[in-house]
Scaffold this motif. Structure first.
Motif, mmCIF file in Angstrom:
data_model
loop_
_atom_site.group_PDB
_atom_site.id
_atom_site.type_symbol
_atom_site.label_atom_id
_atom_site.label_comp_id
_atom_site.label_asym_id
_atom_site.label_seq_id
_atom_site.Cartn_x
_atom_site.Cartn_y
_atom_site.Cartn_z
ATOM 1 N N PRO A 92 1.109 -1.239 -0.079
ATOM 2 C CA PRO A 92 0.128 0.047 -0.053
ATOM 3 C C PRO A 92 0.911 1.211 -0.076
ATOM 4 O O PRO A 92 0.571 2.112 -0.604
ATOM 5 N N GLU A 93 1.857 1.301 0.810
ATOM 6 C CA GLU A 93 2.574 2.630 0.969
ATOM 7 C C GLU A 93 3.451 2.763 -0.448
ATOM 8 O O GLU A 93 3.608 3.879 -0.817
ATOM 9 N N PHE A 94 3.876 1.793 -0.973
ATOM 10 C CA PHE A 94 4.581 1.995 -2.260
ATOM 11 C C PHE A 94 3.692 2.451 -3.117
ATOM 12 O O PHE A 94 3.871 3.329 -4.158
ATOM 13 N N VAL A 95 2.358 2.036 -3.271
ATOM 14 C CA VAL A 95 1.460 2.244 -4.532
ATOM 15 C C VAL A 95 0.957 3.733 -4.162
ATOM 16 O O VAL A 95 1.095 4.589 -5.420
ATOM 17 N N LEU A 96 0.844 4.371 -3.137
ATOM 18 C CA LEU A 96 0.587 5.750 -2.898
ATOM 19 C C LEU A 96 1.917 6.540 -3.014
ATOM 20 O O LEU A 96 1.653 7.507 -3.782
ATOM 21 N N CYS A 97 2.924 6.185 -2.733
ATOM 22 C CA CYS A 97 4.187 6.885 -3.060
ATOM 23 C C CYS A 97 4.386 6.938 -4.454
ATOM 24 O O CYS A 97 4.816 8.069 -4.937
ATOM 25 N N LEU A 98 4.348 5.790 -5.383
ATOM 26 C CA LEU A 98 4.676 6.138 -6.733
ATOM 27 C C LEU A 98 3.609 6.713 -7.481
ATOM 28 O O LEU A 98 4.001 7.670 -8.318
ATOM 29 N N ALA A 99 2.273 6.768 -6.968
ATOM 30 C CA ALA A 99 1.401 7.554 -7.754
ATOM 31 C C ALA A 99 1.387 8.943 -7.632
ATOM 32 O O ALA A 99 1.486 9.824 -8.430
ATOM 33 N N GLU A 100 1.808 9.404 -6.381
ATOM 34 C CA GLU A 100 2.279 10.931 -6.079
ATOM 35 C C GLU A 100 3.579 11.275 -6.786
ATOM 36 O O GLU A 100 3.697 12.246 -6.984
ATOM 37 N N LEU A 137 -6.403 5.439 -4.506
ATOM 38 C CA LEU A 137 -7.716 5.702 -4.041
ATOM 39 C C LEU A 137 -8.048 4.279 -3.239
ATOM 40 O O LEU A 137 -8.453 4.417 -1.969
ATOM 41 N N ASN A 138 -8.105 3.220 -3.917
ATOM 42 C CA ASN A 138 -8.597 2.074 -3.238
ATOM 43 C C ASN A 138 -7.820 1.532 -2.065
ATOM 44 O O ASN A 138 -8.098 0.981 -1.163
ATOM 45 N N VAL A 139 -6.529 1.856 -2.192
ATOM 46 C CA VAL A 139 -5.709 1.308 -1.105
ATOM 47 C C VAL A 139 -5.894 2.258 0.143
ATOM 48 O O VAL A 139 -5.902 1.860 1.253
ATOM 49 N N ALA A 140 -5.975 3.615 -0.155
ATOM 50 C CA ALA A 140 -6.113 4.698 0.865
ATOM 51 C C ALA A 140 -7.390 4.328 1.433
ATOM 52 O O ALA A 140 -7.527 4.493 2.946
ATOM 53 N N ARG A 141 -8.433 3.794 0.794
ATOM 54 C CA ARG A 141 -9.596 3.875 1.418
ATOM 55 C C ARG A 141 -9.720 2.660 2.421
ATOM 56 O O ARG A 141 -10.388 2.406 3.529
ATOM 57 N N LEU A 191 -5.891 11.389 4.258
ATOM 58 C CA LEU A 191 -4.977 12.198 3.536
ATOM 59 C C LEU A 191 -4.776 11.659 2.078
ATOM 60 O O LEU A 191 -4.709 12.080 0.936
ATOM 61 N N ALA A 192 -4.109 10.318 2.018
ATOM 62 C CA ALA A 192 -3.760 9.629 0.894
ATOM 63 C C ALA A 192 -5.023 9.631 0.025
ATOM 64 O O ALA A 192 -5.144 9.706 -1.257
ATOM 65 N N GLU A 193 -6.251 9.329 0.554
ATOM 66 C CA GLU A 193 -7.482 9.446 -0.422
ATOM 67 C C GLU A 193 -7.737 10.774 -0.690
ATOM 68 O O GLU A 193 -8.088 10.769 -2.011
ATOM 69 N N ALA A 194 -7.532 11.703 -0.031
ATOM 70 C CA ALA A 194 -7.876 12.975 -0.764
ATOM 71 C C ALA A 194 -6.848 13.350 -1.757
ATOM 72 O O ALA A 194 -7.488 13.805 -2.855
ATOM 73 N N ASN A 195 -5.548 13.149 -1.661
ATOM 74 C CA ASN A 195 -4.553 13.082 -2.824
ATOM 75 C C ASN A 195 -5.033 12.462 -3.984
ATOM 76 O O ASN A 195 -4.915 12.749 -5.144
ATOM 77 N N ALA A 196 -5.497 11.084 -3.709
ATOM 78 C CA ALA A 196 -5.885 10.346 -4.988
ATOM 79 C C ALA A 196 -6.977 10.995 -5.548
ATOM 80 O O ALA A 196 -7.068 11.177 -6.740
#
Length: 1021
Positions: A663-671, A694-698, A704-709
């Motif tokens: 999950p943390e990788f997906v969020l970081c790579l997307a950003e 978004l799915n990972v964040a939810r 915060l990650a959901e809002a970024n996505a």
């Protein structure tokens, strides 16, 4: 009898026009016409008519519809029945699509010698068109035919204007080409023809403006330069050199010829019957343009296709294309839209010439191949659906597909010829082994035959086995064959006598067991990697080893035929070997070891992507996630181009990584990579990546990650303009998430973007509310970039509400902020807003507006900000119109419109059209004015922008009133009044006063009523 499909489907007989009513009847006739004079199988027809809704009685129902069609035709024997299906007899010249293509071909044959006659023939061909073919029928076969015809029509239009330019005066074609460029902004050839026509009409400034239009569109979409033809045109125009119309690059003798065939197969033996069968497809008067080589895994389908392609390559002087579709194996097959993008790039298309939509890409591909003699090899296909969009639409191109599947749908619908490939006979297998091992086979014939049987006569396994024999010169073939027999007895495999998969697994295991530990581990790791191929750096990251050791192991695997090495120095195993590697990894390495290897790989991808992004977008380095330094070697990336090239090469692997990563990788790579995807125009991939984020964040409850996505999703969706409601919803949810997280600056960024969305819809009041909130929630400590963006956007919306003094205060502050930080692009934007304010506040401030517009234009051109360049040119046109300098006004207006067309934003284009229409009205050209207003009306309606619609209607009403068309004028004024009132715009009062005063007096110039042109919105994220 005539059959009409270039528009509503009709049958014409003896002067009697019979419209074909009913979807089923039109579909039946359309499919029979698409296969005119050929038998169409019943299942193809029932699938076209009813699809998945077909029932057991479908064949009977089909017979009834055929009976009714015979009655409509009036000639029952026109539709005949035979063992292979129904056949519609169509005589030469009876089908309008055939006549159109025949005329287009005739024109192509005489264009070089008789361009004027060619133009006449092409106009006759194009006159056959009365609308879009089969527009209302959702039938794949008819859709493909319709796309092919539509693309052929566009090619005919391009050929027409080539002929027109070659045969004489050019002024008459400028208007027609301008319309075509507007309709098809991605076709660089149309841009080139328009530029040539303008220049040869002694309008060099407009020609350069048209070039800037093309350049801006390409740069804005994908960050690329125009193609060589457009660049050469610009050079010639600036140098004052003559410009002659050149033929389409696709038909020029010096056009680049793709040569993508892999190297011919060494040691290829046998397959004489299959090669002869493929040769026969090219013989005779009617070559078969589509064939499928089908057979089991490892049987040599690719080798046969490549060997045959090299045999016949001289028959295809326009080039050969090759694409591995990765249809089988642990990794995902190549989607057709990605395959088409690669094929189009191989044909020389760049930038926006590669459309986003799958259907548009397929149509563009067919257009590029039209009339060319090319060979297309589609290797390792999985399904009919994967390859159908990749098929050329012309018989001059031949397509060969290899697959483990029989692909029966292509045989039934497209008429493909199937070549079934069985395992080679013993004699051919013995010859192959002799090619690979030389005299050792003759010295041990019985042992060689035993080895052949152990390998199930599969060429892939024979090659691997031969390499093992050569690697142990001190042992006999008999020893190795016996060892292989023992291994077959103990392997836990399928257990079916004679099953070729048994031999494959056995030979693989035999070869694998002889690898040293490092090479064996590297091989297993290919089964852990989720993508298609890797470079040595990625393999080293997976293994956690040094680059030198990794390269040594890869060399061992390559020599053993366990991995293939591409010309670009990347590595990938055959799909059977990848599956075996995955099986070995699962049985040999623990889940923790496999997970650790994948984590190291994803850390490598993330670290290298961050390095690449620092080169591609250094201005955002402070806003990207802080990524740990790479633990191993990374590619030597030091320049912008190297960073971009690495991201392009690894894009598919990065996308797959977001499917499998933590999950943390997906969020970081997307950003990390969102700006790259945005700049490259990969908005569909951006939506995929941020949806996963978004799915990972939810799932993790990370607000915060959901809002970024959601913020990124809303931005990407708004760029595609496919669903403004969904885009707005994502931005609103992002805003709520930032509020809960206490992220004030991100709240402000989202509010700014919401303000932009409302402004595009014409709701200035809502836009102002969101922008004022953006400034309020962030406070004075906010970043200067965000404050500058909100100030510019707020000033523009306050101007629409005629709160001029407030707007002036904001825009002056924005100008100061930009100047303090040397932000020239947005200083140009702010100056444009300032100039508009001055122009609309007081005629005495026109000089001030003129200076600001000129300064803004200079900065916009210096920084390549084409949107603001268009706005400033439009403002200068309006200011010169107010002064009575109509020649200058028209010149600026035309250039502004050309740039607006390139940008493609509906509001910007509507404003440019309205401004130029007002100038035409001022110089006494009401017809031209109304023409531009009508186009602006359509553009604003398509963009769902009610303010622009109201402005356009008000301008049209003024011109119509001046012509005495009071009833039409009143209708437009009243609709404008309703829109202005609903939107809460002060302009409603002036329109109401105009209606109350009556429409019988000549209208004043609409320049002051409708001169509120919008500058570009300033995104903060």
């Amino acid at each position: 009898m005539d059959f009409v499909v270039l528009g509503p489907v009709e049958i014409r007989r003896d002067g009697d026009v019979r419209a074909v009513s009913g979807r089923l009847r039109r579909t039946l006739l359309g499919v029979l016409l698409a296969r005119a004079n050929q038998s169409v199988p019943v299942d193809v027809l029932t699938d076209a008519l009813w699809g998945e809704r077909a029932d057991p009685r479908a064949a009977q129902r089909l017979h009834l519809h055929v009976h009714r069609l015979r009655g409509l035709l009036g000639e029952p024997d026109r539709v005949s029945w035979g063992p292979e299906g129904y056949r519609l007899r169509v005589a030469p010249g009876e089908l309008d699509a055939e006549r159109f293509e025949s005329l287009a071909d005739e024109a192509a044959g005489i264009a070089a010698r008789h361009p004027r006659r060619a133009a006449e023939v092409l106009r006759a061909a194009l006159d056959l068109w009365r609308g879009a073919p089969f527009a209302e029928l959702d039938v794949p076969l008819l859709g493909d035919w319709a796309h092919q015809l539509t693309e052929r029509r566009l090619a005919a239009l391009e050929a027409l204007y080539e002929a027109e330019l070659a045969s004489g005066p050019t002024r008459a074609v400028v208007a027609e080409l301008s319309g075509l460029v507007r309709e098809h902004p991605a076709r660089e050839r149309l841009h080139a023809l328009l530029i040539t026509a303008l220049y040869r009409s002694r309008r060099p400034d407009e020609a350069l403006a048209a070039y800037r239009t093309a350049r801006q569109r390409i740069a804005a979409e994908l960050g690329l330069d125009p193609g060589p033809e457009l660049r050469e045109l610009e050079r010639r125009i600036r140098a004052g050199e003559p410009v002659e119309p050149e033929p389409d690059a696709a038909r020029r003798p010096d056009a680049a010829v793709p040569d993508q065939l892999p190297a011919d197969i060494s040691g290829f033996v046998g397959r004489d019957a299959e090669l002869a069968e493929l040769d026969s497809l090219l013989s005779g008067d009617s070559p078969v343009p589509l064939s499928v080589v089908a057979g089991t895994a490892g049987v040599g389908k690719t080798a046969l296709a490549v060997r045959w392609a090299h045999r016949v390559r001289d028959r295809f002087p326009d080039g050969q294309l090759y694409l591995d579709l990765h249809g089988y194996g642990p990794d995902q097959p190549v989607p057709p839209e990605e395959a088409l993008a690669g094929l189009l790039r191989a044909l020389g298309l760049e930038g926006t010439a590669v459309p986003q939509d799958l259907a548009e890409r397929a149509a563009r591909f067919r257009t590029q191949l039209d009339g060319r003699r090319m060979l297309l090899i589609l290797d390792n296909a999985r399904t009919v659906e994967q390859v159908r969009p990749l098929l050329p639409g012309t018989a001059s191109c031949v397509t060969l597909i290899t697959s483990r599947d029989a692909l029966g749908g292509l045989v039934a619908r497209e008429g493909a010829c199937r070549v079934s490939l069985d395992r080679p006979p013993v004699a051919d297998a013995r010859r192959l082994l002799g090619e690979l091992l030389g005299d050792r086979v003759a010295a041990e014939p019985e042992a060689a035959d035993a080895l052949i049987e152990r390998c199930a006569r599969l060429p892939l396994t024979l090659r691997i086995a031969a390499e093992l024999v050569k690697s142990q010169p001190g042992r006999s073939i008999a020893d190795l064959a016996g060892e292989l027999a023992d291994r077959q007895g103990v392997l836990d495999v399928l257990g079916v006598d004679g099953d070729p998969h048994l031999a494959v697994r056995t030979v693989f295991s035999w070869s694998y067991q002889r690898l040293d530990a490092a090479a064996a581990r590297a091989f297993r790791l290919f089964g852990v990697h989720p993508g298609h191929d890797m470079d040595a750096y990625a393999v080293a990251a997976l293994a956690g080893s040094g680059l030198r050791e990794t390269r040594r192991g890869l060399e061992v695997l390559w020599r053993a035929h366990l991995v293939d090495r591409t010309p670009a120095g990347r590595y990938q195993p055959h799909d059977l070997l990848r599956a075996y590697a995955a099986e070995l990894a699962a049985s040999t390495d623990s889940a923790r070891e496999r997970e650790a290897a994948r984590d190291r790989l994803f850390d490598h991808y993330l670290a290298t992507a961050s390095i690449a992004m620092d080169l591609v977008a250094p201005y955002e380095s402070g806003r990207r996630p802080k990524v740990p330094l790479p633990r191993g070697a990374t590619p030597p990336l030091t320049t912008h181009d190297e960073g971009l090239r690495w991201l392009d090469t690894e894009r598919d692997n990065l996308l797959e990584a977001t499917r499998h990563g933590r999950p943390e990788f997906v969020l970081c790579l997307a950003e990390t990579i969102w700006r790259y995807l945005d700049v490259r125009g990969c908005h569909d991939l951006e939506i995929t990546v941020h949806t996963r984020a978004l799915n990972v964040a939810r799932k993790n409850g990370d607000l915060l990650a959901e809002a970024n996505a959601r913020r990124h999703l809303g931005t990407a969706m708004s760029r595609l303009r496919t669903d403004d409601e969904a885009a707005t919803d994502h931005l609103r949810r992002a805003l709520a998430g930032y509020r809960r997280a206490g992220e004030k600056e991100l709240q402000a960024a989202t509010l700014n973007n919401l303000g932009i969305l409302y402004r595009t819809k014409g709701d200035a009041a809502q836009a102002v509310r969101h922008l004022e909130l953006a400034l309020a929630v962030s406070g004075p400590a906010t970043s200067w970039q965000l404050r500058r963006a909100a100030l510019i956007n707020l000033a523009g919306n306050l101007r629409d509400l005629e709160r001029f003094e407030e707007a002036l205060g904001h825009v002056r502050e924005a100008i100061d902020v930009c100047g303090a930080h040397d932000d020239k692009p947005n200083e140009a934007n702010a100056l444009a807003v300032f100039a508009e304010l001055c122009m609309n506040m007081d005629m005495e401030r026109d000089e001030e507006a003129l200076r600001a517009a000129h300064r803004g234009l200079s900065l916009a051109r210096e920084t390549g900000y084409r949107t603001i360049e268009s706005v400033c040119l439009r403002l200068l046109g309006s200011l010169h119109r107010n002064r009575g300098d109509h020649e200058q006004a028209l010149g600026h207006g035309v250039e502004a419109l050309a740039l607006a067309r390139a940008v493609g934003a509906a509001d910007l284009l509507s404003q440019a059209l309205n401004a130029l229409a007002a100038t035409h009205a001022a110089v006494g050209r009401p017809a031209e004015a109304l023409s531009h207003y009508r186009e602006a009306l359509i553009t604003a309606a398509d963009g769902d922008n009610r303010k622009e619609l109201a402005d356009t209607r008000a301008g049209m009403a003024a011109v119509l009133a001046g012509l005495g068309e009071h009833e039409q004028a009143r209708e437009h004024w009243e609709q404008a009044l309703r829109d202005y009132t609903d939107l809460g715009l002060p302009r409603a009062a002036r329109v109401r006063a105009r209606l109350d005063a009556g429409l019988d007096r000549r209208a004043a110039s609409p320049s002051r009523v409708n001169g509120h042109a919008s500058s570009a919105s300033c995104r903060s994220s």
